[in-house]
Design a protein around this motif. Sequence first.
Motif, PDB file in Angstrom:
ATOM      1  N   ILE B  36       0.836  -1.211   0.000  1.00  0.00           N
ATOM      2  CA  ILE B  36       0.000   0.000   0.000  1.00  0.00           C
ATOM      3  C   ILE B  36       0.872   1.262   0.000  1.00  0.00           C
ATOM      4  CG2 ILE B  36      -1.664   1.334   1.391  1.00  0.00           C
ATOM      5  CD1 ILE B  36      -2.663  -1.458   2.444  1.00  0.00           C
ATOM      6  N   ARG B  37       1.907   1.235   0.805  1.00  0.00           N
ATOM      7  CA  ARG B  37       2.772   2.415   0.947  1.00  0.00           C
ATOM      8  C   ARG B  37       3.372   2.832  -0.400  1.00  0.00           C
ATOM      9  NH1 ARG B  37       6.118   4.687   5.112  1.00  0.00           N
ATOM     10  NH2 ARG B  37       6.954   6.604   4.202  1.00  0.00           N
ATOM     11  N   ASP B  44       0.917   8.227   6.563  1.00  0.00           N
ATOM     12  CA  ASP B  44      -0.422   8.411   7.158  1.00  0.00           C
ATOM     13  C   ASP B  44      -1.512   7.813   6.262  1.00  0.00           C
ATOM     14  OD1 ASP B  44       0.637   9.647   9.348  1.00  0.00           O
ATOM     15  OD2 ASP B  44       0.412  11.674   8.531  1.00  0.00           O
ATOM     16  N   ASP B  45      -1.387   8.057   4.968  1.00  0.00           N
ATOM     17  CA  ASP B  45      -2.358   7.492   4.023  1.00  0.00           C
ATOM     18  C   ASP B  45      -2.271   5.964   4.016  1.00  0.00           C
ATOM     19  OD1 ASP B  45      -3.089  10.039   3.433  1.00  0.00           O
ATOM     20  OD2 ASP B  45      -2.226  10.100   1.417  1.00  0.00           O
ATOM     21  N   LEU B  83      -6.255   2.263  -4.591  1.00  0.00           N
ATOM     22  CA  LEU B  83      -6.645   3.021  -5.790  1.00  0.00           C
ATOM     23  C   LEU B  83      -7.901   3.851  -5.525  1.00  0.00           C
ATOM     24  CD1 LEU B  83      -5.929   0.373  -8.595  1.00  0.00           C
ATOM     25  CD2 LEU B  83      -4.511   2.314  -7.945  1.00  0.00           C
ATOM     26  N   THR B  84      -8.850   3.274  -4.758  1.00  0.00           N
ATOM     27  CA  THR B  84     -10.066   4.022  -4.402  1.00  0.00           C
ATOM     28  C   THR B  84      -9.703   5.236  -3.538  1.00  0.00           C
ATOM     29  OG1 THR B  84     -11.241   1.936  -4.351  1.00  0.00           O
ATOM     30  CG2 THR B  84     -12.355   3.792  -3.337  1.00  0.00           C
ATOM     31  N   PHE B  85      -8.792   5.026  -2.595  1.00  0.00           N
ATOM     32  CA  PHE B  85      -8.363   6.111  -1.707  1.00  0.00           C
ATOM     33  C   PHE B  85      -7.758   7.268  -2.523  1.00  0.00           C
ATOM     34  CE2 PHE B  85      -5.273   8.215   1.039  1.00  0.00           C
ATOM     35  CZ  PHE B  85      -5.971   8.361   2.229  1.00  0.00           C
ATOM     36  N   ILE B  86      -6.894   6.931  -3.455  1.00  0.00           N
ATOM     37  CA  ILE B  86      -6.253   7.976  -4.274  1.00  0.00           C
ATOM     38  C   ILE B  86      -7.290   8.711  -5.118  1.00  0.00           C
ATOM     39  CG2 ILE B  86      -4.661   8.378  -6.203  1.00  0.00           C
ATOM     40  CD1 ILE B  86      -2.937   6.118  -5.076  1.00  0.00           C
ATOM     41  N   SER B  87      -8.198   7.964  -5.725  1.00  0.00           N
ATOM     42  CA  SER B  87      -9.187   8.633  -6.591  1.00  0.00           C
ATOM     43  C   SER B  87     -10.113   9.524  -5.761  1.00  0.00           C
ATOM     44  CB  SER B  87      -9.953   7.623  -7.435  1.00  0.00           C
ATOM     45  OG  SER B  87     -10.932   7.005  -6.680  1.00  0.00           O
ATOM     46  N   LYS B  91     -10.577  13.565  -6.207  1.00  0.00           N
ATOM     47  CA  LYS B  91     -11.901  14.189  -6.384  1.00  0.00           C
ATOM     48  C   LYS B  91     -12.075  15.322  -5.393  1.00  0.00           C
ATOM     49  CE  LYS B  91     -14.624  10.442  -8.280  1.00  0.00           C
ATOM     50  NZ  LYS B  91     -15.411   9.296  -7.890  1.00  0.00           N
ATOM     51  N   ARG B  92     -11.699  15.087  -4.138  1.00  0.00           N
ATOM     52  CA  ARG B  92     -11.854  16.115  -3.098  1.00  0.00           C
ATOM     53  C   ARG B  92     -10.995  17.330  -3.393  1.00  0.00           C
ATOM     54  NH1 ARG B  92     -11.183  12.378   1.872  1.00  0.00           N
ATOM     55  NH2 ARG B  92     -12.841  10.960   1.325  1.00  0.00           N
TER      56      ARG B  92
END
Lengths: 153, 181
Positions: B36-37, B44-45, B83-87, B91-92
């Motif tokens: 993930i890293r 943190d992410d 990938l969902t986290f990044i997208s 968006k935000r």
Amino acid sequence: MKEKKDIWTELQNPPSKAPFKVPEGYFDSLEDRIEARIAKETEQVSSQGKLIRMLKPVLAMAASFALIFMLVYYPLSVFLPSYLAKTSQESVEKPNTLSEDELLFSYFSASTNSLYDLFGDEEEVQEEVDAEELLDYLSTEMNETEIFASLNN
Amino acid sequence: MKSDQQIIAELKDESTKQAAFRALVSRYKERLYWHIRKIVLSHDDADDVLQNTFVKVWRNIEGFREESGLFTWLFRIATNESLTFISQKKKRAFISHEETNTYILENLETDPYFDGDDIQYRLQKAIARLPDKQRLVFNMRYYDDIKYQDMEKILETSAGALKASYHHAVKKIEDYLKSEE
């Protein structure tokens, strides 16, 4: 700084690990933090479920009222549209009484300054007065009580 | 030491679920964290995504089909979560498609836990500029040395497409490093 060939070497020989580190002791407490988060989320879900259970009878009652209203009003609006239109029109018609503002406006816009003008449309009684009678009336010296008495007689 | 099959069987039994889940987290936490890293770059992410991954595993263990293998299943969830986290972050932040990796680059530049020399930093910058899927394939092949046959199962893509992605990624990294000189 390293030369270009060092970069190609770097790319040719996969490194054992990515150049990142983690805060000290990060992995030691991970299990506890994940379990705490799962417990918290489960608790939130169950408290939401509790609220829904509490509101269920109220929601059911509101839904049944809405259903009854729909069952009564909808057939009426379909089968008796003219009747409903008439009654709804009557209900929104303006009342006959004048509002305070309207009264004041009509008073100040009236030709005379008498409050009497405000009350109704009664025809004014016009009596023909003779010039001599008028002269006699004006020349007599009577007080208000005497005038009142003479009128009643 | 328990096998993956044993852990799965215990996870599906309510009386042993809690202990088996703890064993699963202990066994896979580091491997999943580093996977993930390398996708999200910031610690943190990565911590957020790793926790999301394990929460998802806890909730969906009943639906796990054993033919895919526990390792493959966990990596698939971790990849999708990353990938969902990044997208969502993009968006935000109202980041357009053309500047998709600005967020990733910022993560790299502000990361207090970066632990490499100048060459590695430049290489990471070049990797961060890749499209998400090429970056993912490059990291899995280059850093983790995962075989294409295994990648096929994790990413549910053919080996041919993965090889092509890796080839494009290497070409782009080379071009970027040349332009930097």
